[in-house]
Motif scaffolding. Structure first.
Motif, PDB file in Angstrom:
ATOM      1  N   ASP A 444      -7.837  21.302 -59.453  1.00 48.25           N
ATOM      2  CA  ASP A 444      -6.723  22.254 -59.426  1.00 48.25           C
ATOM      3  C   ASP A 444      -6.361  22.628 -57.994  1.00 48.25           C
ATOM      4  OD1 ASP A 444      -6.622  22.196 -62.141  1.00 48.25           O
ATOM      5  OD2 ASP A 444      -7.736  24.057 -62.450  1.00 48.25           O
ATOM      6  N   ARG A 445      -7.370  22.772 -57.159  1.00 47.87           N
ATOM      7  CA  ARG A 445      -7.089  23.084 -55.764  1.00 47.87           C
ATOM      8  C   ARG A 445      -6.378  21.918 -55.081  1.00 47.87           C
ATOM      9  NH1 ARG A 445     -12.905  25.866 -54.077  1.00 47.87           N
ATOM     10  NH2 ARG A 445     -12.634  27.811 -55.248  1.00 47.87           N
ATOM     11  N   ALA A 448      -2.907  21.851 -56.322  1.00 46.04           N
ATOM     12  CA  ALA A 448      -2.137  22.936 -55.700  1.00 46.04           C
ATOM     13  C   ALA A 448      -1.787  22.598 -54.258  1.00 46.04           C
ATOM     14  CB  ALA A 448      -2.938  24.244 -55.770  1.00 46.04           C
ATOM     15  N   ARG A 451       0.937  19.857 -54.386  1.00 49.36           N
ATOM     16  CA  ARG A 451       2.242  20.403 -54.772  1.00 49.36           C
ATOM     17  C   ARG A 451       2.822  21.274 -53.657  1.00 49.36           C
ATOM     18  NH1 ARG A 451       3.736  19.312 -59.823  1.00 49.36           N
ATOM     19  NH2 ARG A 451       2.162  18.773 -61.393  1.00 49.36           N
ATOM     20  N   SER A 452       1.943  21.970 -52.911  1.00 49.06           N
ATOM     21  CA  SER A 452       2.460  22.773 -51.807  1.00 49.06           C
ATOM     22  C   SER A 452       3.001  21.906 -50.688  1.00 49.06           C
ATOM     23  CB  SER A 452       1.351  23.686 -51.261  1.00 49.06           C
ATOM     24  OG  SER A 452       0.343  22.928 -50.608  1.00 49.06           O
ATOM     25  N   GLN A 456       9.333  22.161 -52.425  1.00 48.76           N
ATOM     26  CA  GLN A 456       9.329  23.213 -53.433  1.00 48.76           C
ATOM     27  C   GLN A 456      10.686  23.339 -54.113  1.00 48.76           C
ATOM     28  OE1 GLN A 456       6.245  24.771 -54.005  1.00 48.76           O
ATOM     29  NE2 GLN A 456       5.752  23.085 -52.613  1.00 48.76           N
ATOM     30  N   SER A 509      -4.232  13.711 -50.162  1.00 49.28           N
ATOM     31  CA  SER A 509      -3.176  14.723 -50.167  1.00 49.28           C
ATOM     32  C   SER A 509      -2.869  15.200 -48.751  1.00 49.28           C
ATOM     33  CB  SER A 509      -3.593  15.910 -51.039  1.00 49.28           C
ATOM     34  OG  SER A 509      -3.800  15.507 -52.376  1.00 49.28           O
TER      35      SER A 509
END
Length: 824
Positions: A444-445, A448, A451-452, A456, A509
């Motif tokens: 999840d981190r 996140a 996605r960041s 956006q 990422s």
């Protein structure tokens, strides 16, 4: 000093008991020299020890051994056979000898030879029959019964009498199935009949309750023939071994092995809890519930919990339950619901203590569990639950929850062995759940973070209408480095980017974020697609060099040594309706023109980023207004989704078909593409960017060729002001006149012809773009003029009065542009 019945005898007492002189004992070293000689050896051969010790053992033989008949003594651990020895008085004795090859007390190898003096007596006669009778009747380990050829019992020992709770006198003359009125008795009698007909031993395993017990025992039955001196079968010997403990031990090992195979098949906490419940029922319990502490994913370690749950009642999340009864009617809480347990109840006490416990229904912890819950109390009475076991789910110092096991169909209450087995199963499952919890948290981190690093919100611009989708990989793979971007460029153009970093995890990422930033930076200086990819390739090569040359792999072992990526970069101009594209090892885009079919763009394939040494090629295609352009990563079309049967080609074919089918919106089209091409958990990251092209109307663009003479500046200002009047933009006249004057003057004074002026009116964001193109390659630079300088202030004024300005190079020169908002 008195010796207890269970005590051990002292060594001297033991020597007196066994009579050491009844055995001849001789030791011989590796060289064949006698090193030991006892009193039994002296009785056997008549030689005292001082005459033999230290001399060759071969001197005791009645005849020398034949070399060809000797066994390989150095390689043997033991030897036995018949030896001809010479007595001191000259007689020859034929004696059986057993020799052990061992390491003596001095650390040297030797042969320890023994011979029983009593074996030289006559064979056993009827005087030994009492020993046989006593051993048969009193053997405590094996229940034995003898049957004649009509399968009628003749004799039974005491162990058999205890097993069936009948005396031998009660059973004499009866058959097995008459003694044991169970299906097991019939099967045993059938085996005994086969012994009589074939003369072969039969072995059978069966379950049968022992006398006075309700719990079935596992028995191993051996039925062997009894033969007379002539070899004829005269009866059957039935022996029964109670293998219950061994049987249940094997069952427990099998259950643990089954748990290792079935528990932890996915990195999902709830699924792992259900797998634990499925393994426990029905082998260990008739009903089981698995409850987890709420927000277990937020608990990093035991210290964060402060040693245990807070005081008072607890609310636990029902993660799984299972029952021997279809529909799990014993459960009073639905899956996924919260269950409230009172203070002092069995689950709460187990969570507090951290120890598994067996309870009977009269225990206060069980009465506290059902006292305030009429529904639970009714279920206990309805199903006749007679024993409960609670097991904490603890791993790596963190308590995740509790499992409650109950029995109502099993007649036996939980035993200590059941508790140990339940703890082992719970420990295995909890480690898997903790792994899933930790993985989910880290994933999840990572998601996140990724996605960041992605856009956006896609920027508003006049060139294209866009929709995008990003789908992280399934649970086993982890997030990757797929990304997309929409970058507004000067002259109302737009850049569309899709890329894919090799590998998965947080490092992929982070690398994706660096590459996306680099692409935006390079796009801001208006590089052509092939030039941009060349610069990006250099950057990826440097990143790989940094990782290989530094200590990144020592500090981060999971960090790949090389950085690799693919990228597709496209620039669309809504004025010329042309699209320039270049790719670095990336799948080519798919384009759909209005009224046409979906086709893959014929685009030269460059090497992946980081390879270096090979050039990138740029291609241009005309895209009429309303054309669809789809950019994607290979996770959308490569094997792994529903297109796995035909590989990437089949995936591209299906994608073309979906793009050719109209949808009311681009968002609906993206959703249908993902639904049709991908499973719910794709094996790889997926990035999809779909754009519908727009075109600026000719009335929004005005272009003039400017002569390369200073007097042309005034005419350029007049033309620009006239166009503003036509567009009803008189309020922008002052700034526009200044910008046109400065940019045209600089082009005429410092650059080369041809000079061209272009005004672009963007209605979507109410802005005005002024562009001046010339044949020179030298770009102007913003500088601050000193107080006594005659020039150098014009470009500074342009920068202050407009929203943004810049320079872009082209094959025939350069263009200086400035954009001003009209709503100011």
């Amino acid at each position: 000093m008195h010796e207890s019945a269970a005590g051990a005898r002292a060594p001297s007492d033991l020597d007196d008991l066994v009579g050491a002189e009844l055995t001849a004992q001789v030791t011989v070293d590796e060289h064949g020299t006698v090193t030991g000689w006892n009193a039994g050896a002296e009785r056997l051969l008549g030689h005292p020890a001082h005459e033999v010790v230290g001399r060759p053992a071969a001197g005791l033989l009645a005849e020398p051994p034949r070399g060809r008949e000797l066994p390989p003594f150095p390689r043997l651990r033991r030897w036995h056979g018949t030896v001809r020895l010479r007595h001191r008085d000259g007689r020859t004795l034929t004696t059986k000898v057993l020799a052990h090859h061992r390491t003596g007390e001095n650390g040297r190898r030797e042969w320890f030879c023994v011979c029983a003096l009593t074996a030289r007596q006559a064979p056993p006669d009827r005087r030994d029959e009492p020993f046989v009778g006593w051993s048969f009747a009193q053997s405590p380990c094996c229940a034995t019964a003898l049957y004649d050829t009509r399968l009628r019992l003749r004799r039974a020992n005491r162990a058999m009498e205890r097993a069936v709770a009948l005396s031998e006198a009660d059973m004499v003359g009866l058959r097995v199935e008459e003694i044991v009125d169970e299906p097991a008795g019939r099967r045993a009698e059938q085996g005994m009949a086969r012994v009589l007909s074939t003369g072969e031993t039969q072995v059978n395993e069966d379950f049968l309750p022992a006398a006075g017990e309700t719990r079935a025992h596992a028995w191993s039955l051996v039925m062997s023939p009894l033969r007379d001196a002539a070899g004829a079968v005269r009866g059957v010997c039935l022996t029964a071994h109670d293998m219950t403990e061994q049987h249940w031990a094997r069952q427990r090992l099998q259950l643990i092995a089954e748990a290792g195979r079935r528990i932890g098949s996915t990195l999902d906490v709830m699924r792992t809890a259900q797998e634990l419940a499925d393994v426990i029922v029905p082998e260990l319990a008739d009903f089981v519930s698995v409850d987890l502490l709420p927000a277990v994913d937020d608990v990093p370690d035991a210290s964060a919990r402060g040693g245990g749950p807070p005081p008072g009642p607890l609310e636990l999340l029902r993660a799984a339950h299972q029952s021997v009864t279809p529909g799990v009617p014993e459960a009073v809480t639905a899956l996924g619901a919260l269950e409230r347990y009172a203070e002092g109840s069995a689950p709460v006490e187990t969570l507090r203590s951290g120890h598994a416990t067996v309870y009977e229904m009269t225990h206060p912890a069980i009465t506290a569990l059902v006292a305030h819950d009429p529904v639970r109390a009714a279920r206990v009475r309805e199903f006749g639950i007679h024993s409960v076991m609670t097991v904490p789910l603890t791993a790596r110092g963190t308590t995740l929850g509790v499992a409650v096991l109950a029995r109502h169909r099993h007649p036996e209450i939980f035993q200590r062995d059941d508790l140990v087995l339940a703890e082992e199963l719970a420990a295995r499952a909890t480690v898997c759940m903790d792994n899933a919890r930790r993985y989910t948290r880290e994933r999840d981190r990572s998601v996140a973070l990724q996605r960041s690093l992605l856009p956006q919100r896609l920027p508003e611009q006049a060139a294209v209408e866009v929709a995008s989708r990003y789908l992280p990989a399934g649970a086993h793979t982890g997030v990757g480095g797929d990304w997309f971007d929409v970058i507004p460029l000067s002259g109302a153009r737009v850049a569309l980017v899709v890329g894919d970093v090799v590998g998965h995890g947080i490092h992929a990422s982070a690398t994706m974020g660096r590459l996306r930033t680099a692409v935006r930076t390079l796009a801001d200086i208006d590089l052509a697609p092939d030039e941009l990819l060349t610069h990006l390739d250099d950057l990826v090569s440097r990143l790989s060099t940094e990782r290989d040359g530094g200590r990144a792999r020592e500090r981060y072992p999971d960090c790949a040594g090389e950085v690799g990526a693919t990228c597709l970069y496209a620039v669309y101009d809504p004025i010329s309706r042309r699209c320039s594209l270049a790719r670095a090892g990336h799948p080519p885009p798919v384009v759909v023109v209005p009224g046409g079919t979906a086709d893959v763009v014929d685009l030269p394939s460059g090497p992946p980023l980081g390879v270096g040494g090979l050039p990138f090629e740029c291609a241009e295609v005309d895209l009429p207004e309303g054309s669809l352009l789809a950019l994607y990563t290979n996770g959308l079309v490569t094997p792994g989704g529903r297109s796995r049967s035909g590989g990437a080609d089949e995936g591209v074919r299906r994608l073309r078909g979906l793009l050719a089918s109209p949808e009311p919106t681009l968002d609906a089209l993206c959703d249908r593409i993902l639904t049709e091409l991908l499973p719910s958990r794709p094996p790889d990251d997926v990035a999809l960017l779909v754009a519908r092209t727009r075109a600026l109307d000719a009335s929004q663009v005005a272009t003039w060729d400017v002569p390369a003479t200073p007097s042309a500046v005034a005419q350029a200002r007049k033309d620009a002001l006239a166009q503003l009047d036509a567009w009803d933009l008189e309020e922008a006249a002052f700034v526009t006149e200044l910008v046109v004057s400065e940019l045209v003057t600089n082009a005429i004074r410092h650059a080369q012809p041809p000079v061209q002026l272009r005004l672009i009116h963007l209605t979507h964001d109410d802005s005005l773009i002024c562009e001046v193109s010339d044949g020179g390659s030298t770009a102007p630079h913003l500088r601050r003029a000193r107080s006594f300088d005659e020039g150098g202030r014009g470009l500074l004024l342009v920068a202050q009065l407009t929203r943004r300005w810049g320079t872009r190079q082209s094959a025939k020169g350069k263009t200086i542009w400035a954009e001003q908002p009209l709503d100011a």
